[in-house]
Design a protein around this motif. Structure first.
Motif, PDB file in Angstrom:
ATOM      1  N   LEU A 196       4.825   9.028   8.725  1.00 37.98           N
ATOM      2  CA  LEU A 196       5.505   7.782   8.355  1.00 37.98           C
ATOM      3  C   LEU A 196       6.582   8.115   7.333  1.00 37.98           C
ATOM      4  O   LEU A 196       6.318   8.843   6.371  1.00 37.98           O
ATOM      5  CB  LEU A 196       4.510   6.783   7.751  1.00 37.98           C
TER       6      LEU A 196
ATOM      7  N   ILE B  34       1.017   4.365  -2.590  1.00 39.98           N
ATOM      8  CA  ILE B  34       0.955   5.774  -2.173  1.00 39.98           C
ATOM      9  C   ILE B  34       2.086   6.553  -2.839  1.00 39.98           C
ATOM     10  O   ILE B  34       1.884   7.628  -3.404  1.00 39.98           O
ATOM     11  CB  ILE B  34       1.030   5.882  -0.627  1.00 39.98           C
TER      12      ILE B  34
ATOM     13  N   PHE C 247       4.827  10.919   4.776  1.00 39.91           N
ATOM     14  CA  PHE C 247       3.425  11.342   4.683  1.00 39.91           C
ATOM     15  C   PHE C 247       2.741  11.110   6.021  1.00 39.91           C
ATOM     16  O   PHE C 247       3.225  10.330   6.854  1.00 39.91           O
ATOM     17  CB  PHE C 247       2.710  10.548   3.570  1.00 39.91           C
ATOM     18  N   LEU C 248       1.604  11.803   6.220  1.00 38.85           N
ATOM     19  CA  LEU C 248       0.895  11.664   7.500  1.00 38.85           C
ATOM     20  C   LEU C 248       0.230  10.303   7.614  1.00 38.85           C
ATOM     21  O   LEU C 248      -0.360   9.801   6.647  1.00 38.85           O
ATOM     22  CB  LEU C 248      -0.174  12.758   7.635  1.00 38.85           C
ATOM     23  N   ASP C 249       0.336   9.726   8.819  1.00 36.93           N
ATOM     24  CA  ASP C 249      -0.378   8.483   9.099  1.00 36.93           C
ATOM     25  C   ASP C 249      -1.883   8.765   9.060  1.00 36.93           C
ATOM     26  O   ASP C 249      -2.352   9.764   9.611  1.00 36.93           O
ATOM     27  CB  ASP C 249       0.026   7.955  10.481  1.00 36.93           C
ATOM     28  N   ILE C 250      -2.624   7.896   8.398  1.00 37.39           N
ATOM     29  CA  ILE C 250      -4.061   8.114   8.211  1.00 37.39           C
ATOM     30  C   ILE C 250      -4.836   7.953   9.527  1.00 37.39           C
ATOM     31  O   ILE C 250      -5.914   8.511   9.688  1.00 37.39           O
ATOM     32  CB  ILE C 250      -4.615   7.169   7.112  1.00 37.39           C
ATOM     33  N   ASN C 251      -4.259   7.207  10.480  1.00 41.50           N
ATOM     34  CA  ASN C 251      -4.860   7.041  11.817  1.00 41.50           C
ATOM     35  C   ASN C 251      -3.884   7.556  12.864  1.00 41.50           C
ATOM     36  O   ASN C 251      -3.240   6.769  13.569  1.00 41.50           O
ATOM     37  CB  ASN C 251      -5.183   5.561  12.089  1.00 41.50           C
TER      38      ASN C 251
ATOM     39  N   HIS D  35       7.915   5.575  12.225  1.00 42.72           N
ATOM     40  CA  HIS D  35       6.883   6.491  12.733  1.00 42.72           C
ATOM     41  C   HIS D  35       7.587   7.665  13.418  1.00 42.72           C
ATOM     42  O   HIS D  35       8.471   7.453  14.259  1.00 42.72           O
ATOM     43  CB  HIS D  35       6.010   5.806  13.798  1.00 42.72           C
TER      44      HIS D  35
ATOM     45  N   MET E 144       7.642  -0.437  14.003  1.00 39.44           N
ATOM     46  CA  MET E 144       6.923  -1.682  14.320  1.00 39.44           C
ATOM     47  C   MET E 144       6.802  -2.513  13.056  1.00 39.44           C
ATOM     48  O   MET E 144       7.380  -3.573  12.940  1.00 39.44           O
ATOM     49  CB  MET E 144       5.560  -1.361  14.935  1.00 39.44           C
ATOM     50  N   GLY E 145       5.992  -2.027  12.133  1.00 38.72           N
ATOM     51  CA  GLY E 145       5.890  -2.721  10.850  1.00 38.72           C
ATOM     52  C   GLY E 145       5.072  -3.999  10.888  1.00 38.72           C
ATOM     53  O   GLY E 145       5.232  -4.858  10.020  1.00 38.72           O
ATOM     54  N   LEU E 146       4.204  -4.136  11.890  1.00 39.74           N
ATOM     55  CA  LEU E 146       3.401  -5.359  11.986  1.00 39.74           C
ATOM     56  C   LEU E 146       2.178  -5.321  11.087  1.00 39.74           C
ATOM     57  O   LEU E 146       1.608  -6.354  10.760  1.00 39.74           O
ATOM     58  CB  LEU E 146       2.975  -5.587  13.440  1.00 39.74           C
ATOM     59  N   GLU E 147       1.784  -4.123  10.667  1.00 42.61           N
ATOM     60  CA  GLU E 147       0.569  -3.984   9.864  1.00 42.61           C
ATOM     61  C   GLU E 147       0.885  -3.888   8.366  1.00 42.61           C
ATOM     62  O   GLU E 147       0.250  -4.555   7.550  1.00 42.61           O
ATOM     63  CB  GLU E 147      -0.203  -2.734  10.321  1.00 42.61           C
ATOM     64  N   VAL E 148       1.850  -3.058   8.026  1.00 43.70           N
ATOM     65  CA  VAL E 148       2.168  -2.839   6.608  1.00 43.70           C
ATOM     66  C   VAL E 148       3.572  -3.387   6.319  1.00 43.70           C
ATOM     67  O   VAL E 148       4.553  -2.927   6.933  1.00 43.70           O
ATOM     68  CB  VAL E 148       2.090  -1.337   6.250  1.00 43.70           C
TER      69      VAL E 148
ATOM     70  N   HIS F 211       9.066   1.197   7.478  1.00 41.31           N
ATOM     71  CA  HIS F 211       8.715   2.590   7.731  1.00 41.31           C
ATOM     72  C   HIS F 211       9.049   2.972   9.161  1.00 41.31           C
ATOM     73  O   HIS F 211       9.061   2.132  10.055  1.00 41.31           O
ATOM     74  CB  HIS F 211       7.221   2.847   7.451  1.00 41.31           C
TER      75      HIS F 211
ATOM     76  N   ILE G  22       0.837  -1.205   0.000  1.00 41.19           N
ATOM     77  CA  ILE G  22       0.000   0.000   0.000  1.00 41.19           C
ATOM     78  C   ILE G  22       0.873   1.257   0.000  1.00 41.19           C
ATOM     79  O   ILE G  22       0.526   2.269  -0.611  1.00 41.19           O
ATOM     80  CB  ILE G  22      -1.001  -0.024   1.182  1.00 41.19           C
ATOM     81  N   PHE G  23       2.045   1.173   0.645  1.00 39.67           N
ATOM     82  CA  PHE G  23       2.924   2.351   0.672  1.00 39.67           C
ATOM     83  C   PHE G  23       3.555   2.583  -0.699  1.00 39.67           C
ATOM     84  O   PHE G  23       3.746   3.735  -1.106  1.00 39.67           O
ATOM     85  CB  PHE G  23       3.987   2.215   1.760  1.00 39.67           C
TER      86      PHE G  23
END
Ligand code: 5GP
Length: 141
Positions: free
Chosen positions: A39, A8, A27-31, A95, A85-89, A93, A4-5
């Motif tokens: 990020l 983007i 870019f700004l984190d969406i959440n 933070h 962390m990187g557990l989601e995407v 990256h 997804i990145f």
């Protein structure tokens, strides 16, 4: 399949861009955990940050430092906190979060609800400061 990145970075998915060079995108984190939560990603898609070759890891952190400096100048905060962390995407990256206390780094807290115009205004402030810094005191890495 592109992460997804990567999509983007390619402009296929919109983002609130705060900085870019030939190898990196921020870019700004969406959440956002905090207003201005950013990020920083390498354009070279690698899942785990510590799998990056040493030179790419060093360049990524040097770029993140410049983004953090711009953030610190335009966001009201004591420090810019850093987390990986990187557990989601699965695209490496970093933070960056404007913080005033340790509790501002709480990723379990309810996410900030910012309106699109607020996100846009924050991104523009950081983007403009980053580019101003690049022009006024470019760094040789
Ligand atoms: P992590 O992989 O470090 O655990 O977390 C991934 C981060 O990416 C999360 O904070 C999440 O909000 C953010 N994120 C996931 N998808 C998107 C997206 O499409 N756009 C933006 N701007 N941020 C995203």
């Amino acid at each position: 399949m592109a992460s997804i990145f990567s999509r983007i970075i390619a402009g296929e998915i919109p983002s609130y861009k705060v900085a870019e060079d030939d190898k990196h995108y921020a870019f700004l984190d969406i959440n956002p955990v905090a207003a201005g939560h950013t990020l920083v990603v390498p354009k070279h898609e690698v899942d785990y940050i510590f799998d990056l070759p040493n030179n790419e890891y060093a360049e990524l952190t040097a770029f993140a430092k410049k983004v953090a400096e711009a953030m610190k100048e335009v966001m009201p905060c004591k420090r810019v906190g850093v987390a990986v962390m990187g557990l989601e995407v699965p695209h490496a990256h970093i933070h960056l979060l404007p913080i005033n206390s340790e509790s501002d780094m709480n990723f379990f807290a309810e996410k900030k609800q910012l309106q699109p115009e607020e996100m846009k205004a924050i991104a523009e402030k950081i983007f403009n400061k980053f580019n101003e810094n690049e022009t006024s005191h470019p760094e040789i890495f």
